[in-house]
Design a protein around this motif. Structure first.
Motif, PDB file in Angstrom:
ATOM      1  N   ALA A  11      48.818 -54.009  18.909  1.00 56.72           N
ATOM      2  CA  ALA A  11      48.211 -52.707  19.157  1.00 56.72           C
ATOM      3  C   ALA A  11      47.189 -52.389  18.073  1.00 56.72           C
ATOM      4  CB  ALA A  11      49.285 -51.622  19.183  1.00 56.72           C
ATOM      5  N   VAL A  12      46.090 -51.785  18.497  1.00 59.16           N
ATOM      6  CA  VAL A  12      45.090 -51.309  17.550  1.00 59.16           C
ATOM      7  C   VAL A  12      45.528 -49.925  17.084  1.00 59.16           C
ATOM      8  CG1 VAL A  12      42.677 -50.635  17.253  1.00 59.16           C
ATOM      9  CG2 VAL A  12      43.250 -52.623  18.655  1.00 59.16           C
ATOM     10  N   MET A  13      45.407 -49.704  15.782  1.00 57.04           N
ATOM     11  CA  MET A  13      45.775 -48.401  15.234  1.00 57.04           C
ATOM     12  C   MET A  13      44.763 -47.984  14.186  1.00 57.04           C
ATOM     13  SD  MET A  13      49.067 -49.433  12.915  1.00 57.04           S
ATOM     14  CE  MET A  13      50.020 -49.477  14.400  1.00 57.04           C
ATOM     15  N   THR A  14      44.832 -46.742  13.802  1.00 59.24           N
ATOM     16  CA  THR A  14      43.949 -46.212  12.772  1.00 59.24           C
ATOM     17  C   THR A  14      44.731 -46.018  11.497  1.00 59.24           C
ATOM     18  OG1 THR A  14      42.580 -45.092  14.415  1.00 59.24           O
ATOM     19  CG2 THR A  14      42.442 -44.272  12.156  1.00 59.24           C
ATOM     20  N   LEU A  15      44.174 -46.529  10.394  1.00 61.33           N
ATOM     21  CA  LEU A  15      44.728 -46.292   9.066  1.00 61.33           C
ATOM     22  C   LEU A  15      43.904 -45.185   8.434  1.00 61.33           C
ATOM     23  CD1 LEU A  15      45.016 -49.994   7.842  1.00 61.33           C
ATOM     24  CD2 LEU A  15      46.711 -48.648   9.093  1.00 61.33           C
ATOM     25  N   LYS A  16      44.571 -44.188   7.867  1.00 63.66           N
ATOM     26  CA  LYS A  16      43.864 -43.060   7.279  1.00 63.66           C
ATOM     27  C   LYS A  16      44.324 -42.877   5.842  1.00 63.66           C
ATOM     28  CE  LYS A  16      42.895 -38.183   7.913  1.00 63.66           C
ATOM     29  NZ  LYS A  16      43.240 -36.961   8.608  1.00 63.66           N
ATOM     30  N   HIS A  17      43.353 -42.794   4.926  1.00 66.66           N
ATOM     31  CA  HIS A  17      43.637 -42.504   3.521  1.00 66.66           C
ATOM     32  C   HIS A  17      42.643 -41.456   3.070  1.00 66.66           C
ATOM     33  CE1 HIS A  17      44.827 -42.965  -0.607  1.00 66.66           C
ATOM     34  NE2 HIS A  17      43.576 -43.268  -0.952  1.00 66.66           N
ATOM     35  N   LYS A  18      43.171 -40.316   2.672  1.00 64.64           N
ATOM     36  CA  LYS A  18      42.337 -39.164   2.331  1.00 64.64           C
ATOM     37  C   LYS A  18      41.450 -38.837   3.527  1.00 64.64           C
ATOM     38  CE  LYS A  18      42.759 -39.899  -2.579  1.00 64.64           C
ATOM     39  NZ  LYS A  18      42.089 -40.089  -3.858  1.00 64.64           N
ATOM     40  N   LYS A  19      40.129 -38.881   3.394  1.00 59.91           N
ATOM     41  CA  LYS A  19      39.242 -38.525   4.512  1.00 59.91           C
ATOM     42  C   LYS A  19      38.686 -39.736   5.245  1.00 59.91           C
ATOM     43  CE  LYS A  19      37.827 -34.166   2.469  1.00 59.91           C
ATOM     44  NZ  LYS A  19      36.718 -33.351   2.001  1.00 59.91           N
ATOM     45  N   ASP A  20      39.023 -40.947   4.777  1.00 61.56           N
ATOM     46  CA  ASP A  20      38.474 -42.169   5.366  1.00 61.56           C
ATOM     47  C   ASP A  20      39.439 -42.796   6.361  1.00 61.56           C
ATOM     48  OD1 ASP A  20      36.096 -42.077   3.795  1.00 61.56           O
ATOM     49  OD2 ASP A  20      37.226 -42.860   2.090  1.00 61.56           O
ATOM     50  N   THR A  21      38.881 -43.506   7.351  1.00 57.65           N
ATOM     51  CA  THR A  21      39.703 -44.188   8.353  1.00 57.65           C
ATOM     52  C   THR A  21      39.205 -45.620   8.562  1.00 57.65           C
ATOM     53  OG1 THR A  21      38.350 -43.388  10.188  1.00 57.65           O
ATOM     54  CG2 THR A  21      40.289 -42.053   9.591  1.00 57.65           C
ATOM     55  N   TRP A  22      40.139 -46.482   8.972  1.00 62.17           N
ATOM     56  CA  TRP A  22      39.853 -47.878   9.279  1.00 62.17           C
ATOM     57  C   TRP A  22      40.654 -48.269  10.505  1.00 62.17           C
ATOM     58  CZ3 TRP A  22      40.915 -45.818   4.604  1.00 62.17           C
ATOM     59  CH2 TRP A  22      39.955 -45.966   3.597  1.00 62.17           C
ATOM     60  N   SER A  23      40.132 -49.163  11.309  1.00 61.19           N
ATOM     61  CA  SER A  23      40.887 -49.726  12.434  1.00 61.19           C
ATOM     62  C   SER A  23      41.621 -50.963  11.954  1.00 61.19           C
ATOM     63  CB  SER A  23      39.947 -50.103  13.576  1.00 61.19           C
ATOM     64  OG  SER A  23      39.418 -48.954  14.164  1.00 61.19           O
ATOM     65  N   ALA A  24      42.835 -51.134  12.446  1.00 67.37           N
ATOM     66  CA  ALA A  24      43.628 -52.316  12.105  1.00 67.37           C
ATOM     67  C   ALA A  24      44.456 -52.705  13.324  1.00 67.37           C
ATOM     68  CB  ALA A  24      44.544 -52.044  10.917  1.00 67.37           C
ATOM     69  N   VAL A  25      44.931 -53.941  13.317  1.00 63.72           N
ATOM     70  CA  VAL A  25      45.767 -54.440  14.406  1.00 63.72           C
ATOM     71  C   VAL A  25      47.191 -54.601  13.885  1.00 63.72           C
ATOM     72  CG1 VAL A  25      46.170 -56.368  15.974  1.00 63.72           C
ATOM     73  CG2 VAL A  25      43.837 -55.601  15.528  1.00 63.72           C
ATOM     74  N   ASN A  26      48.144 -54.073  14.631  1.00 60.75           N
ATOM     75  CA  ASN A  26      49.565 -54.223  14.318  1.00 60.75           C
ATOM     76  C   ASN A  26      50.148 -55.246  15.284  1.00 60.75           C
ATOM     77  OD1 ASN A  26      52.102 -53.648  13.125  1.00 60.75           O
ATOM     78  ND2 ASN A  26      52.596 -52.321  14.839  1.00 60.75           N
ATOM     79  N   GLN A  27      50.721 -56.304  14.740  1.00 53.45           N
ATOM     80  CA  GLN A  27      51.346 -57.342  15.566  1.00 53.45           C
ATOM     81  C   GLN A  27      52.846 -57.304  15.338  1.00 53.45           C
ATOM     82  OE1 GLN A  27      49.244 -60.751  13.995  1.00 53.45           O
ATOM     83  NE2 GLN A  27      47.844 -60.741  15.733  1.00 53.45           N
TER      84      GLN A  27
END
Length: 77
Positions: A11-27
């Motif tokens: 599944a693709v998910m969003t990682l959020k730290h403070k005000k920034d976000t990144w897309s990542a894949v969870n397997q």
């Protein structure tokens, strides 16, 4: 232990730290899961170092968003 609906999934998910976000894949395979694509970019952007501790909080289920708190090892040495 992984929930049955997550066994052997990606599944693709969003990682959020403070005000920034990144897309990542969870397997997920069996009862183990890992963040793959996107994790390296997140780690570099947040300057993660060996010994740092990340705490993941599920803040939204659909779409999946993980809020990440980082505790720096350098703050405790």
């Amino acid at each position: 232990m992984a929930y049955p609906s997550f066994k052997n999934s990606t599944a693709v998910m969003t990682l959020k730290h403070k005000k920034d976000t990144w897309s990542a894949v969870n397997q997920v395979s069996g009862d183990q899961g890992k963040l793959s694509q996107g994790w390296f970019v997140f780690a570099r952007a947040t300057s993660l170092c060996e010994g740092d501790v990340c705490v993941f909080e599920l803040t939204n289920q659909s779409p999946t968003v993980l809020e990440i708190l980082i505790f720096r090892s350098s703050d405790y040495t």
